[in-house]
Design a protein around this motif. Structure first.
Motif, PDB file in Angstrom:
ATOM      1  N   SER A  49       0.845  -1.217  -0.142  1.00 51.26           N
ATOM      2  CA  SER A  49      -0.045  -0.155  -0.040  1.00 51.26           C
ATOM      3  C   SER A  49       1.006   1.422   0.088  1.00 51.26           C
ATOM      4  CB  SER A  49      -0.997  -0.090   1.280  1.00 51.26           C
ATOM      5  OG  SER A  49      -1.903   1.092   1.319  1.00 51.26           O
ATOM      6  N   VAL A  50       2.115   1.090   0.490  1.00 53.05           N
ATOM      7  CA  VAL A  50       2.859   2.284   0.725  1.00 53.05           C
ATOM      8  C   VAL A  50       3.767   2.546  -0.462  1.00 53.05           C
ATOM      9  CG1 VAL A  50       4.704   3.394   2.196  1.00 53.05           C
ATOM     10  CG2 VAL A  50       2.622   2.011   3.281  1.00 53.05           C
ATOM     11  N   LEU A  51       4.327   1.495  -1.288  1.00 49.44           N
ATOM     12  CA  LEU A  51       5.244   1.763  -2.313  1.00 49.44           C
ATOM     13  C   LEU A  51       4.760   2.818  -3.375  1.00 49.44           C
ATOM     14  CD1 LEU A  51       6.051  -2.118  -3.059  1.00 49.44           C
ATOM     15  CD2 LEU A  51       7.610  -0.467  -2.017  1.00 49.44           C
ATOM     16  N   PRO A  52       3.824   2.921  -3.834  1.00 51.23           N
ATOM     17  CA  PRO A  52       3.619   3.828  -4.753  1.00 51.23           C
ATOM     18  C   PRO A  52       3.733   5.442  -4.134  1.00 51.23           C
ATOM     19  CG  PRO A  52       1.501   2.575  -4.672  1.00 51.23           C
ATOM     20  CD  PRO A  52       2.514   2.303  -3.267  1.00 51.23           C
ATOM     21  N   PHE A  53       3.624   5.379  -2.966  1.00 53.66           N
ATOM     22  CA  PHE A  53       4.302   6.732  -2.278  1.00 53.66           C
ATOM     23  C   PHE A  53       5.622   7.089  -2.148  1.00 53.66           C
ATOM     24  CE2 PHE A  53      -0.129   5.802  -0.654  1.00 53.66           C
ATOM     25  CZ  PHE A  53      -0.885   6.770  -1.382  1.00 53.66           C
ATOM     26  N   ILE A  54       6.162   5.846  -1.645  1.00 52.46           N
ATOM     27  CA  ILE A  54       7.778   5.738  -1.687  1.00 52.46           C
ATOM     28  C   ILE A  54       8.241   6.104  -3.008  1.00 52.46           C
ATOM     29  CG2 ILE A  54       9.635   4.189  -1.695  1.00 52.46           C
ATOM     30  CD1 ILE A  54       8.115   2.800   0.628  1.00 52.46           C
ATOM     31  N   ASP A  55       7.861   5.645  -4.449  1.00 59.42           N
ATOM     32  CA  ASP A  55       8.055   5.902  -5.471  1.00 59.42           C
ATOM     33  C   ASP A  55       7.920   7.461  -5.930  1.00 59.42           C
ATOM     34  OD1 ASP A  55       9.050   3.249  -5.855  1.00 59.42           O
ATOM     35  OD2 ASP A  55       7.270   2.484  -6.849  1.00 59.42           O
ATOM     36  N   GLU A  56       6.653   7.923  -5.510  1.00 59.93           N
ATOM     37  CA  GLU A  56       6.467   9.193  -5.756  1.00 59.93           C
ATOM     38  C   GLU A  56       7.318  10.232  -5.252  1.00 59.93           C
ATOM     39  OE1 GLU A  56       2.351  12.067  -5.577  1.00 59.93           O
ATOM     40  OE2 GLU A  56       2.156   9.973  -5.237  1.00 59.93           O
ATOM     41  N   LEU A  57       7.879   9.961  -4.073  1.00 62.67           N
ATOM     42  CA  LEU A  57       8.685  10.783  -3.104  1.00 62.67           C
ATOM     43  C   LEU A  57      10.029  10.711  -3.205  1.00 62.67           C
ATOM     44  CD1 LEU A  57       6.066  11.430   0.192  1.00 62.67           C
ATOM     45  CD2 LEU A  57       6.531  12.988  -1.923  1.00 62.67           C
ATOM     46  N   GLN A  58      10.326   9.587  -4.057  1.00 70.74           N
ATOM     47  CA  GLN A  58      11.778   9.057  -4.220  1.00 70.74           C
ATOM     48  C   GLN A  58      12.513   8.789  -2.694  1.00 70.74           C
ATOM     49  OE1 GLN A  58      13.673  11.559  -6.907  1.00 70.74           O
ATOM     50  NE2 GLN A  58      12.435  10.721  -8.666  1.00 70.74           N
ATOM     51  N   ILE A  59      11.625   8.116  -1.811  1.00 72.29           N
ATOM     52  CA  ILE A  59      12.285   8.123  -0.473  1.00 72.29           C
ATOM     53  C   ILE A  59      13.326   7.048  -0.513  1.00 72.29           C
ATOM     54  CG2 ILE A  59      11.557   7.261   1.621  1.00 72.29           C
ATOM     55  CD1 ILE A  59       8.900   8.261   1.304  1.00 72.29           C
ATOM     56  N   ASP A  60      14.486   7.262  -0.030  1.00 74.65           N
ATOM     57  CA  ASP A  60      15.552   6.337  -0.197  1.00 74.65           C
ATOM     58  C   ASP A  60      16.154   6.118   1.315  1.00 74.65           C
ATOM     59  OD1 ASP A  60      16.161   8.958   0.927  1.00 74.65           O
ATOM     60  OD2 ASP A  60      17.862   9.185  -0.919  1.00 74.65           O
ATOM     61  N   ILE A  71      10.033  -2.078  10.043  1.00 77.77           N
ATOM     62  CA  ILE A  71      10.749  -0.998   9.486  1.00 77.77           C
ATOM     63  C   ILE A  71      11.262  -1.729   7.966  1.00 77.77           C
ATOM     64  CG2 ILE A  71      12.613   0.677   9.268  1.00 77.77           C
ATOM     65  CD1 ILE A  71      12.537   0.526  12.277  1.00 77.77           C
ATOM     66  N   TYR A  72      10.966  -1.182   6.960  1.00 82.20           N
ATOM     67  CA  TYR A  72      11.323  -1.483   5.624  1.00 82.20           C
ATOM     68  C   TYR A  72      12.161  -0.697   4.913  1.00 82.20           C
ATOM     69  CZ  TYR A  72      10.360  -3.208   0.708  1.00 82.20           C
ATOM     70  OH  TYR A  72      10.493  -3.296  -0.486  1.00 82.20           O
ATOM     71  N   SER A  73      13.479  -1.198   4.039  1.00 85.65           N
ATOM     72  CA  SER A  73      14.222  -0.337   3.492  1.00 85.65           C
ATOM     73  C   SER A  73      13.748  -0.554   1.799  1.00 85.65           C
ATOM     74  CB  SER A  73      15.653  -0.999   3.567  1.00 85.65           C
ATOM     75  OG  SER A  73      16.510  -0.427   2.616  1.00 85.65           O
ATOM     76  N   PRO A  74      13.254   0.642   1.292  1.00 88.00           N
ATOM     77  CA  PRO A  74      13.003   0.495  -0.156  1.00 88.00           C
ATOM     78  C   PRO A  74      14.121   0.291  -1.051  1.00 88.00           C
ATOM     79  CG  PRO A  74      12.792   2.856   0.683  1.00 88.00           C
ATOM     80  CD  PRO A  74      13.048   1.862   1.806  1.00 88.00           C
ATOM     81  N   LEU A  75      15.259   0.596  -0.704  1.00 84.32           N
ATOM     82  CA  LEU A  75      16.359   0.417  -1.592  1.00 84.32           C
ATOM     83  C   LEU A  75      16.853  -1.036  -1.553  1.00 84.32           C
ATOM     84  CD1 LEU A  75      18.608   3.554  -0.360  1.00 84.32           C
ATOM     85  CD2 LEU A  75      17.196   3.136  -2.397  1.00 84.32           C
ATOM     86  N   SER A  76      17.012  -1.513  -0.401  1.00 83.15           N
ATOM     87  CA  SER A  76      17.413  -3.083  -0.376  1.00 83.15           C
ATOM     88  C   SER A  76      16.156  -3.832  -0.561  1.00 83.15           C
ATOM     89  CB  SER A  76      17.903  -3.540   0.991  1.00 83.15           C
ATOM     90  OG  SER A  76      17.236  -3.407   2.123  1.00 83.15           O
ATOM     91  N   LYS A  77      14.924  -3.420  -0.432  1.00 82.30           N
ATOM     92  CA  LYS A  77      13.664  -4.399  -0.648  1.00 82.30           C
ATOM     93  C   LYS A  77      13.758  -5.291   0.572  1.00 82.30           C
ATOM     94  CE  LYS A  77      13.200  -3.505  -5.355  1.00 82.30           C
ATOM     95  NZ  LYS A  77      12.913  -2.039  -5.451  1.00 82.30           N
ATOM     96  N   LYS A  78      14.049  -5.052   1.716  1.00 85.93           N
ATOM     97  CA  LYS A  78      14.362  -6.019   2.968  1.00 85.93           C
ATOM     98  C   LYS A  78      13.682  -5.366   3.823  1.00 85.93           C
ATOM     99  CE  LYS A  78      18.192  -8.525   1.118  1.00 85.93           C
ATOM    100  NZ  LYS A  78      19.813  -9.079   1.565  1.00 85.93           N
ATOM    101  N   VAL A  79      12.976  -6.069   4.939  1.00 85.99           N
ATOM    102  CA  VAL A  79      12.640  -5.809   6.342  1.00 85.99           C
ATOM    103  C   VAL A  79      13.843  -5.739   7.051  1.00 85.99           C
ATOM    104  CG1 VAL A  79      11.469  -6.266   8.224  1.00 85.99           C
ATOM    105  CG2 VAL A  79      10.268  -6.797   6.109  1.00 85.99           C
TER     106      VAL A  79
END
Length: 271
Positions: A49-60, A71-79
């Protein structure tokens, strides 16, 4: 800005009534990050549910999910951090009884998926809002550790009855109302505040000041541990007189307003 981590709640805080991030908020966050600030989210929502907003804001940097259970890292795609709910099977079976068939939505979260035993109108409305699809709940999952259980009902009496049931069960857990109609059963010690402290430790930045922004009871723990805690104008009624800093209604670009306040910048052409 270089020594600042801004953590925002999603629903009722960063998102508008149409579940969108306003252009004003997007521009302010982009400028804040370009100046060296760190921005992330703290939400009750799941990864999907959150990934679209992570992409939109380029959260790194990592995001706080499930009200602090992950706590999830969008860069490593790991918890990178997780708490789990255990020994809840009998309680779950009680909550799934047919007496609640139409008036209660039951959602169970595990390993990045969401399950339900009864895809009623309440659950379907939640799926549409959060952009997720519930899988059919296999009974054997109830014997395994999970991330959380979400109960949804427009009936205050039903949620209070469920709350009493949880307390009487003595399941080792946290209970939080994340919305007026949402009662969440979380792993013990899971909260946005504890997760924010874990995130700061993970970033290994002892110089960071933290700004936390929210609107509801599930946000209080992170407002308490942040250097600066902000409530939006539309916050929960029980928080109206709280001593945290105040910002505008979420429909009026609250995150942008906070950045203008915090860094004394009213130059909207720059942000």
């Amino acid at each position: 800005m270089k020594n600042t981590l801004l953590v925002s709640d999603l629903d009722g805080t960063l998102l508008d009534r149409n579940q969108q991030i306003s252009e004003e908020n997007q521009k302010a966050i982009k400028f804040f990050k370009e100046q060296g600030g760190l921005f992330t989210l703290a939400t009750g929502r799941m990864e999907q549910s959150v990934l679209p907003f992570i992409d939109e804001l380029q959260i790194d940097i990592p995001v706080i999910l499930y009200n602090g259970a992950k706590i999830y890292s969008p860069l490593s795609k790991k918890v990178i951090f997780e708490r789990q709910l255990e020994n809840y099977e009998e309680l779950a079976k009680q909550l799934m009884k047919k007496e609640f068939h139409k008036e209660l939505g039951f959602l169970l979260y595990k390993d990045g998926d969401v399950y339900t035993h009864n895809r009623n109108e309440i659950v379907r409305a939640h799926e549409k809002k959060d952009g997720v699809i519930c899988k059919v709940l296999p009974e054997e999952i109830l014997a395994e550790p999970i991330t959380k259980v979400l109960l949804i009902s427009s009936s205050k009496e039903i949620l209070q009855y469920c709350e009493k049931m949880v307390l009487q069960s003595r399941v080792n857990c946290e209970l939080i109302y994340s919305e007026t109609t949402y009662l969440e059963i979380l792993p013990i010690n899971a909260s946005k505040g504890n997760a924010l402290q874990e995130l700061v430790r993970y970033l290994q930045r002892s110089d960071l000041q933290t700004i936390a922004v929210g609107d509801n009871l599930n946000d209080v723990s992170m407002l308490q541990v942040a250097t600066h805690g902000y409530l939006v104008e539309n916050c929960h009624e029980q928080l109206k007189n709280a001593t945290y800093k105040k910002t505008v209604h979420h429909e009026h670009h609250a995150i942008a307003d906070i950045l203008y306040q915090q860094f004394n910048s009213k130059n909207e052409s720059a942000i």
